[in-house]
Design an enzyme around this catalytic site. Structure first.
Site, short mmCIF file in Angstrom:
data_model
loop_
_atom_site.label_atom_id
_atom_site.label_comp_id
_atom_site.label_asym_id
_atom_site.label_seq_id
_atom_site.Cartn_x
_atom_site.Cartn_y
_atom_site.Cartn_z
N HIS A 202 0.80 -1.22 0.00
CA HIS A 202 0.00 0.00 0.00
C HIS A 202 0.83 1.26 0.00
O HIS A 202 0.41 2.28 -0.51
CB HIS A 202 -1.03 -0.04 1.13
CG HIS A 202 -2.14 -0.94 0.74
ND1 HIS A 202 -2.17 -2.27 1.09
CD2 HIS A 202 -3.22 -0.72 -0.05
CE1 HIS A 202 -3.23 -2.82 0.55
NE2 HIS A 202 -3.89 -1.91 -0.14
N ARG A 309 -10.98 4.13 -1.77
CA ARG A 309 -10.50 3.29 -0.65
C ARG A 309 -10.85 4.00 0.67
O ARG A 309 -10.02 4.73 1.22
CB ARG A 309 -8.99 3.09 -0.75
CG ARG A 309 -8.54 2.17 -1.88
CD ARG A 309 -7.02 1.96 -1.81
NE ARG A 309 -6.57 0.82 -2.56
CZ ARG A 309 -6.07 0.87 -3.80
NH1 ARG A 309 -5.98 2.02 -4.43
NH2 ARG A 309 -5.65 -0.24 -4.41
N ARG A 346 -15.77 1.84 -1.61
CA ARG A 346 -15.50 0.53 -1.04
C ARG A 346 -15.55 0.65 0.48
O ARG A 346 -14.97 1.57 1.06
CB ARG A 346 -14.11 0.04 -1.45
CG ARG A 346 -13.79 -1.31 -0.84
CD ARG A 346 -12.49 -1.85 -1.34
NE ARG A 346 -11.35 -1.16 -0.76
CZ ARG A 346 -10.10 -1.47 -1.04
NH1 ARG A 346 -9.83 -2.43 -1.91
NH2 ARG A 346 -9.10 -0.82 -0.49
N GLU A 449 -11.13 -10.89 -5.08
CA GLU A 449 -9.73 -10.77 -4.65
C GLU A 449 -9.20 -12.08 -4.10
O GLU A 449 -8.01 -12.26 -3.89
CB GLU A 449 -9.58 -9.74 -3.52
CG GLU A 449 -10.30 -8.45 -3.76
CD GLU A 449 -9.94 -7.41 -2.72
OE1 GLU A 449 -8.90 -6.78 -2.88
OE2 GLU A 449 -10.72 -7.22 -1.78
N ASN A 472 -4.47 -6.97 -7.13
CA ASN A 472 -3.35 -6.94 -6.17
C ASN A 472 -3.48 -8.10 -5.18
O ASN A 472 -2.52 -8.82 -4.92
CB ASN A 472 -3.35 -5.62 -5.38
CG ASN A 472 -3.34 -4.42 -6.28
OD1 ASN A 472 -2.93 -4.52 -7.43
ND2 ASN A 472 -3.82 -3.29 -5.78
N ASP A 473 -4.66 -8.23 -4.63
CA ASP A 473 -4.87 -9.32 -3.68
C ASP A 473 -5.09 -10.65 -4.38
O ASP A 473 -4.68 -11.69 -3.88
CB ASP A 473 -6.05 -9.00 -2.75
CG ASP A 473 -5.63 -8.11 -1.61
OD1 ASP A 473 -4.56 -8.39 -1.02
OD2 ASP A 473 -6.33 -7.13 -1.32
N ARG A 483 2.13 -9.60 -0.77
CA ARG A 483 2.39 -8.52 -1.71
C ARG A 483 3.30 -7.43 -1.13
O ARG A 483 3.84 -6.60 -1.87
CB ARG A 483 1.07 -7.89 -2.17
CG ARG A 483 0.27 -7.27 -1.06
CD ARG A 483 -1.16 -7.00 -1.48
NE ARG A 483 -1.38 -5.62 -1.84
CZ ARG A 483 -2.58 -5.06 -1.97
NH1 ARG A 483 -3.68 -5.80 -1.79
NH2 ARG A 483 -2.72 -3.81 -2.30
N CYS A 520 -9.77 -3.13 -10.71
CA CYS A 520 -9.31 -1.92 -10.01
C CYS A 520 -7.96 -2.12 -9.33
O CYS A 520 -7.49 -1.25 -8.62
CB CYS A 520 -10.35 -1.45 -9.00
SG CYS A 520 -10.67 -2.65 -7.70
C1 PEP Z 1 -6.71 -5.05 -4.93
O1 PEP Z 1 -6.51 -5.89 -4.04
O2 PEP Z 1 -6.39 -5.22 -6.11
C2 PEP Z 1 -7.32 -3.76 -4.60
C3 PEP Z 1 -7.67 -2.91 -5.53
O3 PEP Z 1 -7.49 -3.47 -3.27
P1 PEP Z 1 -6.30 -3.00 -2.32
O4 PEP Z 1 -5.09 -2.76 -3.18
O5 PEP Z 1 -6.75 -1.76 -1.64
O6 PEP Z 1 -6.15 -4.16 -1.40
MG MG Z 2 -7.44 -5.65 -2.12
#
Ligand code: PEP
Ligand code: MG
Length: 594
Positions: A202, A309, A346, A449, A472-473, A483, A520
């Site tokens: 993040h 977010r 979200r 995710e 991402n997740d 990650r 996203c």
């Molecule tokens: C993701 O996991 O791809 C996502 C958009 O959420 P975050 O990066 O906030 O976990």
């Molecule tokens: Mg995520």
């Protein structure tokens, strides 16, 4: 002496400036700039905290029982001496006056400087006094925190300093928590370097949202770089050049000018609709962290917000959660800021590498929770705190009276969770009706995710209005790669065939039942994946505003139908990345003839 450090490139471009070292996360403090008018008060805070601790130590020393070991009194004397040493508090005062650092930052910056001097001492006894210095600073920080607790920091007092004419600053740290990144978001740093972190941690995401160069996972940059060193961040190559020679500096200044020109060129696409060569309209939405990000989204040409977010509203509040009215004001501001375009909010996604307070990911991982990424995070946390969850839902629904709002739920893995969410929504609608609050229809979506959610998508689709894929997740959980952990960053592979299969099937299953699907995660904002995602049938992307122009440029050059025809070759290849590069590259040759 000039040297280089290498890490993971997470935010592109070149930044050149002087290093500002932020103390190690063990000494965990807020970092913000104060206004000129507050300098004197901040110095007084520092001195007051120091005097308070000195008094504590004096009392402790005077009250030592007569049979206490002699070393104890001597140790307290050392601490008292360090505390009154000008090299600590006097120098911290200078940081406050010259750089406008808050007291905690000034002290921890000075601790960094002194700790290095101790490290270099020949004499072992003196070298070991570093631990005493750290204890002293921690005590003073503790006193500052106690006093801060009585009067929390007023966000409005955090200022954006005008550093015109001064050297640009780059931030160097072992680790930066997402909460601290938010403090820095509106600060003067032109780039970030951290020892730990991965491409989609993040901290990296916030750096990208700030559109400034960043390199993470350097392992030891914060140990090797010194306060005020001249540093170049090469955000494209993941390189950090410390104390560069004049020739290297000139080369990078040239590259910096080139990339500014390129950005200016891309910015001209702002009003161009994102339509492929074969006439497919593509939604390019923005990911935002706070309502104040809305103007940047509009400026970049976003046609909506695909991911707000909301957890960032919950951070830096000393553990207190935002009230319903505070949240409502923020959601309404985002909705009004987007001037009628849809805003996807979200629900809070805390936990894993996004703790609510200033704890860094590594601390959370090592000290507090066994495996935060698999723990009580996101919707699991919301469902465990039903009144907090309903409060957030009420705030989101109330904002729907001011524009098009969509509700997005993170980390869903079970149908039972969806049922609980639907029940909470129903209850909230009833409460709002009873209390006379206006609201309109809010589409409900879930994030894909967790691989389980992707595999059972047809079932989930029966209950929700849309889905958004959080790559991402999804990559993290599919490949079992943290990650945020630079040690396994090389295995975090968006091109992995399993990831591509999950993505392609999710997109086609949602389309098959006529429900909107978007991506996203960071893949959506990386032009290296635009061809692939379009080939999979994706028509809605959400990304940092700064990424929109370069993704749009790719969209404009693509024939989506032709790409789709090439997809099976890529999906079933043993090396999808190479296959995509060759297959899609040959397509480009054809489409450019149009
Ligand atoms: C993701 O996991 O791809 C996502 C958009 O959420 P975050 O990066 O906030 O976990
Ligand atoms: Mg995520």
């Amino acid at each position: 002496m000039s040297f280089q450090v290498f890490g993971i490139p997470v935010s592109r471009g070149v930044a050149i400036g002087r290093a500002v070292l932020v103390a190690s996360s063990r000494v965990d403090v807020a970092h913000y700039f104060i206004a000129e008018a507050q300098v004197e008060a901040e110095i007084q805070r520092t001195m007051h905290a120091r005097d308070e601790v000195a008094l504590e130590l004096e009392t402790l020393k005077n009250d030592l029982p007569s049979d206490a070991p002699h070393e104890l009194a001597a140790l307290l004397d050392v601490h008292l001496m360090l505390m009154h040493d000008e090299a600590l508090t006097g120098a911290a005062k200078q940081w406050i006056i010259e750089r406008h650092y808050n007291a905690e930052w000034a002290l921890s910056a000075q601790l960094e400087v002194l700790a290095r001097q101790f490290d270099e001492m020949e004499d072992e006894y003196l070298r070991e006094r570093k631990a005493d210095l750290e204890q002293v600073v921690e005590r003073i920080l503790g006193a500052l925190a106690r006093e801060q607790g009585k009067s929390p920091v007023d966000a409005a007092s955090l200022v954006q300093r005008d550093f015109a004419g001064e050297d640009p600053l780059l931030l160097v740290a072992a680790d930066i928590s997402p909460a601290d990144m938010m403090q820095f978001k509106r600060s003067v740093f032109l780039g970030f370097i951290t020892d730990i972190g991965g491409k989609t941690s993040h901290t990296a995401i916030v750096a990208r949202s700030m559109d400034i160069p960043a390199v993470v996972g350097t392992r030891e940059a914060s140990r090797l770089i010194r306060q005020d060193d001249w540093v170049i961040i090469d955000g494209d190559a993941g390189a950090v050049i410390v104390n560069p020679s004049p020739i290297i500096l000139e080369e990078y200044r040239f590259r910096q000018r080139q990339s500014e020109l390129e950005r200016a060129r891309l910015a001209r696409l702002r009003h161009t609709p994102a339509v492929t060569l074969d006439g497919e309209h593509i939604e390019l939405h923005a990911n935002i962290e706070l309502p104040v990000d809305a103007p940047a989204a509009l400026e970049a040409g976003a046609t909506g917000v695909g991911l707000f977010r909301s957890e960032f509203l919950f951070m830096n509040r000393g553990g207190e959660l935002p009230t319903e009215d505070e949240q409502f004001a923020a959601y309404r501001a985002a909705v009004e800021g987007m001037r009628g375009m849809p805003v996807t909010i979200r629900t809070v996604d805390v936990g894993a590498d996004k703790p609510l307070d200033r704890m860094s990911a590594s601390e959370l991982r090592h000290e507090h929770v066994l495996n935060p990424a698999m723990g009580l995070r996101a919707i699991r946390w919301s469902l465990a705190e039903p009144s907090m969850f309903r409060q957030q839902l009420r705030a989101i629904y109330r904002a729907s009276a001011y524009g098009k709002v969509r509700l997005l739920i993170p980390m869903v893995a079970h149908l039972g969770e969806v049922r609980q969410i639907l029940e909470a929504v129903k209850k909230v609608q009833q409460q709002l009706t009873d209390s006379g609050h206006a609201f309109t229809k809010v589409d409900l979506g879930v994030m894909i995710e967790i691989p389980a959610a992707a595999v059972m998508l047809p079932l989930l689709l029966r209950h929700v209005d849309f889905v958004s894929i959080g790559t991402n997740d999804l990559i993290q959980y599919t490949l079992a790669i943290d990650r945020a952990d630079e040690a396994v960053a090389h295995l975090y592979d968006p091109w992995h065939p399993a990831v591509l299969q999950l993505l392609a099937t999710s997109i086609s299953q949602a389309r098959a039942v006529g429900k909107p699907v978007s991506v996203c995660g960071e893949m959506a904002g990386d032009p290296a994946f635009t061809d692939l995602l379009l080939a999979m049938g994706l028509r809605s992307f959400s990304m940092h505003p700064s990424q929109i122009p370069s993704v749009k440029q790719r969209v404009l050059r693509i024939d989506a139908a032709r790409l789709a025809g090439l997809l099976p070759e890529v999906l079933f290849s043993e090396d999808p990345q190479r296959e995509a590069e060759t297959a899609f590259a040959s397509h480009k040759g054809v489409s450019s003839l149009h």
